[in-house]
Scaffold this active site. Structure first.
Site, PDB file in Angstrom:
ATOM      1  N   SER A  11       0.824  -1.214   0.000  1.00 40.47           N
ATOM      2  CA  SER A  11       0.000   0.000   0.000  1.00 40.47           C
ATOM      3  C   SER A  11       0.857   1.263   0.000  1.00 40.47           C
ATOM      4  O   SER A  11       1.994   1.269   0.464  1.00 40.47           O
ATOM      5  CB  SER A  11      -0.908   0.016   1.227  1.00 40.47           C
ATOM      6  OG  SER A  11      -1.727  -1.124   1.271  1.00 40.47           O
TER       7      SER A  11
HETATM    8  N1  SAH Z   1      -0.873  -4.680   3.821  1.00 41.12           N
HETATM    9  C1  SAH Z   1      -0.249  -5.128   2.595  1.00 41.12           C
HETATM   10  C2  SAH Z   1      -1.166  -4.853   1.437  1.00 41.12           C
HETATM   11  C3  SAH Z   1      -1.126  -5.924   0.456  1.00 41.12           C
HETATM   12  S1  SAH Z   1      -2.304  -5.808  -0.860  1.00 41.12           S
HETATM   13  C4  SAH Z   1       1.091  -4.453   2.404  1.00 41.12           C
HETATM   14  O1  SAH Z   1       1.292  -3.341   2.909  1.00 41.12           O
HETATM   15  O2  SAH Z   1       1.961  -5.015   1.738  1.00 41.12           O
HETATM   16  C5  SAH Z   1      -3.662  -6.744  -0.237  1.00 41.12           C
HETATM   17  C6  SAH Z   1      -3.381  -8.169   0.144  1.00 41.12           C
HETATM   18  O3  SAH Z   1      -4.629  -8.754   0.516  1.00 41.12           O
HETATM   19  C7  SAH Z   1      -2.822  -9.041  -0.982  1.00 41.12           C
HETATM   20  O4  SAH Z   1      -1.647  -9.663  -0.565  1.00 41.12           O
HETATM   21  C8  SAH Z   1      -3.946 -10.059  -1.232  1.00 41.12           C
HETATM   22  O5  SAH Z   1      -3.473 -11.347  -1.624  1.00 41.12           O
HETATM   23  C9  SAH Z   1      -4.614 -10.106   0.126  1.00 41.12           C
HETATM   24  N2  SAH Z   1      -5.979 -10.624   0.113  1.00 41.12           N
HETATM   25  C10 SAH Z   1      -6.966 -10.429  -0.809  1.00 41.12           C
HETATM   26  N3  SAH Z   1      -8.092 -11.093  -0.461  1.00 41.12           N
HETATM   27  C11 SAH Z   1      -7.811 -11.732   0.719  1.00 41.12           C
HETATM   28  C12 SAH Z   1      -8.552 -12.576   1.584  1.00 41.12           C
HETATM   29  N4  SAH Z   1      -9.822 -12.933   1.323  1.00 41.12           N
HETATM   30  N5  SAH Z   1      -7.951 -13.047   2.686  1.00 41.12           N
HETATM   31  C13 SAH Z   1      -6.674 -12.716   2.985  1.00 41.12           C
HETATM   32  N6  SAH Z   1      -5.904 -11.920   2.208  1.00 41.12           N
HETATM   33  C14 SAH Z   1      -6.467 -11.433   1.082  1.00 41.12           C
END
Ligand code: SAH
Length: 212
Positions: free
Chosen positions: A61
């Site tokens: 993010s």
């Molecule tokens: N907080 C992270 C953001 C990653 S983007 C950072 O700062 O790096 C969002 C993440 O949510 C992705 O890795 C994606 O695979 C995950 N995601 C999407 N749907 C999900 C679900 N149902 N359960 C768990 N993770 C999920």
């Protein structure tokens, strides 16, 4: 490293300008090595205020969004000691929460990302983080209830299990809506009902079903 230091200072100045006032959050983001959370090829960009690819079509993010969500979670007098994070991704947001002394339970649906983040945070020395490889739509009931839940992928609607796993006075911070039209919601559990406010329009990858 001088270049990195001035880039970090500029980032923190940017966050202040955008309305981040929580000094704990600013201090943590000043010192956290965001370049360790992205691939080598993206390291030069790591202190820019923008999202970056982390593989598997996912992104780390934007720093402003991490700061905004963390600040929203902490705001007020209630301690947030146990926090569930849905969407571990790179583990950067996870590390920000861990730096606050919070016990973090972080769930990711993509095995490859979950494993890399787990290894990364272990190498960085975090001990107060628990990783789950699962569909976060279900929350993580066995460790609940939580003082706070932070979702870093956009849900079509708020998953009921997340509301159920909020402790009394717990707070859920979650982006909700279709790809081009998401809002960041802050939902507080009151004595009898939930109190919702909208914080900002945002752009997250979607919260998907199942694990892979
Ligand atoms: N907080 C992270 C953001 C990653 S983007 C950072 O700062 O790096 C969002 C993440 O949510 C992705 O890795 C994606 O695979 C995950 N995601 C999407 N749907 C999900 C679900 N149902 N359960 C768990 N993770 C999920």
């Amino acid at each position: 490293m001088q270049v990195s230091l001035s880039a970090r200072n500029k980032l923190i100045a940017d966050l202040r300008r955008q309305g981040i006032t929580d000094e704990r959050v600013l201090e943590i983001m000043q010192k956290l090595p965001r370049h360790e959370f992205v691939d080598e090829s993206w390291r030069a960009e790591a202190y820019k205020n923008k999202p970056l690819p982390i593989g598997q079509s996912q992104t780390i993010s934007q720093p402003y969004i991490v700061a905004l969500m963390t600040q929203a979670l902490l705001e007020g007098d209630r301690p947030r000691k146990r926090v569930l994070e849905i969407g571990t991704g790179s583990g950067y947001q996870t590390a920000v929460l861990a730096e606050l002394g919070i016990s973090v339970f972080s769930v990711e649906r993509l095995k490859a990302l979950s494993e890399v983040a787990r290894e990364r945070l272990r190498a960085l020395g975090y001990r107060n983080v628990h990783f789950g490889y699962n569909d976060g739509n279900a929350g993580w009931a066995s460790h609940g209830p939580y003082d706070g839940i932070l979702v870093t992928a956009a849900a079509a609607s708020v998953p009921q299990p997340l509301l159920d796993q909020l402790d009394k006075h717990g707070r859920l911070v979650i982006p909700v809506g279709p790809p081009q039209n998401q809002v960041l919601r802050v939902i507080d559990r009151g004595a009898r009902s939930f109190d919702t406010r909208e914080l900002a329009t945002v752009s997250f990858v979607p919260l998907l079903e199942g694990r892979a």
